[in-house]
Design an enzyme around this catalytic site. Structure first.
Site, mmCIF file in Angstrom:
data_model
loop_
_atom_site.group_PDB
_atom_site.id
_atom_site.type_symbol
_atom_site.label_atom_id
_atom_site.label_comp_id
_atom_site.label_asym_id
_atom_site.label_seq_id
_atom_site.Cartn_x
_atom_site.Cartn_y
_atom_site.Cartn_z
ATOM 1 C CG HIS A 48 -0.491 6.524 2.870
ATOM 2 N ND1 HIS A 48 -1.765 7.245 2.841
ATOM 3 C CD2 HIS A 48 -0.333 5.409 3.631
ATOM 4 C CE1 HIS A 48 -2.372 6.970 3.702
ATOM 5 N NE2 HIS A 48 -1.405 5.246 4.186
ATOM 6 N NE ARG A 73 1.065 1.199 1.089
ATOM 7 C CZ ARG A 73 1.205 1.677 2.278
ATOM 8 N NH1 ARG A 73 0.821 0.856 3.483
ATOM 9 N NH2 ARG A 73 1.513 2.941 2.377
ATOM 10 C CG ASP A 87 -3.665 -8.013 -16.360
ATOM 11 O OD1 ASP A 87 -4.761 -7.806 -16.803
ATOM 12 O OD2 ASP A 87 -3.384 -9.388 -16.270
ATOM 13 C CD GLU A 152 -2.954 -0.809 7.603
ATOM 14 O OE1 GLU A 152 -1.812 -0.064 7.944
ATOM 15 O OE2 GLU A 152 -3.325 -0.769 6.216
ATOM 16 C CG ASP A 178 -3.171 3.416 8.877
ATOM 17 O OD1 ASP A 178 -2.420 3.093 7.752
ATOM 18 O OD2 ASP A 178 -3.808 4.334 9.034
#
Ligand SMILES: O=C(O)C(=O)C[C@H](O)[C@@H](O)CO
Length: 258
Positions: A48, A73, A87, A152, A178
């Protein structure tokens, strides 16, 4: 020399509660400020917040040396995204919108090198291996990656027991906003039905021997979830902290002129 020890993963395994904060300003300087606050973990939010791989990397570089463990996230659970952020040096990834055991299993495979998984091999170019300095990275990385999946939605809650049965999912995070939306209570994560569902999920996750996590800015609610067994609980969001403090100061300052 093996991959760095994931102390956050170890803490979750040992049941040591970890208090965290969301980092959504999408800026390395702001992330560095947050890394001095004393949180056990910080979510560098690629879902977000306006982050890209470079900004995620930049924030990993400034947070990693601190006592706050960086959790990246992803925008969504895509194998190629997992490869890139691992990575880039993320050792803990948080994957939103996981609704089924199959999706969770796919993310497990994305986090692990063959034969256990499908993580692409590029460690010689990767910050994760200190650009090849960690000679044994390929054979030691799997065990130091911490996979957190977000449940969620109503579907995810219906499938929670199956998700909890997937090996190498290290933590299950409940997304109240959510979840509330999925339950028909958009914008009202405090609805009694949502709270009851969250409490049930935390209990089920904990009983399954997995780490339960949540983001909840109400500290009374955070205490309740910690008491139910949640072990990775975020209690703030940098964007909100800054915006609310700025609004209050502006209001209080203007009140001086009344
Ligand atoms: O659904 C939720 O709640 C979360 O996953 C956390 C939010 O994404 C976070 O941005 C705060 O609203």
């Amino acid at each position: 020399m093996p991959a760095p020890k994931n102390t956050f993963k170890q803490a979750l395994k040992e049941g040591h509660a970890q208090i965290g904060c969301w980092v959504g300003l999408a800026d390395a300087y702001a992330a560095e400020v947050m890394s001095t606050c004393g949180f056990d973990w910080l979510v560098i939010d690629g879902e977000h917040a306006p982050n890209d791989l470079r900004s995620l990397r930049d924030q990993l570089q400034v947070v990693s040396p601190s006592d706050s463990h960086p959790v990246v996230r992803l925008p969504i659970g895509e194998t190629w995204m997992v490869k890139q952020v691992l990575d880039a040096g993320a050792q803990t990834v948080l994957i939103p919108m996981i609704d089924t055991a199959e999706q969770a299993a796919e993310m497990v495979r994305a986090c692990r090198y063959p034969p256990e998984g499908v993580r692409g091999v590029g460690s010689s170019l990767a910050r994760a291996s200190k650009f090849g300095e960690i000679a044994d990275y390929l054979h030691s990385a799997n065990d130091e990656i911490c996979l957190l999946v977000q449940v969620e939605s109503v579907e995810a809650m219906d499938n929670l027991d199956d998700i909890l049965a997937v090996d190498n999912v290290d933590g299950v995070f409940i997304g109240p906003a959510d979840l509330a939306a999925s339950m028909g209570h958009l914008g009202n994560a405090n609805h009694a039905d949502v709270v009851a569902t969250i409490e049930d999920a935390v209990t089920r996750i904990t009983k399954a021997g997995r780490a339960a996590g949540i983001l909840i800015t109400d500290l009374n609610a955070a205490k309740r979830y910690l008491d139910l067994g949640a072990t990775f609980v975020a209690t703030g969001i940098d964007v909100t902290l800054l915006a609310n403090a700025g609004r209050k100061l502006a209001s209080d300052s203007k009140a001086l002129m009344v």
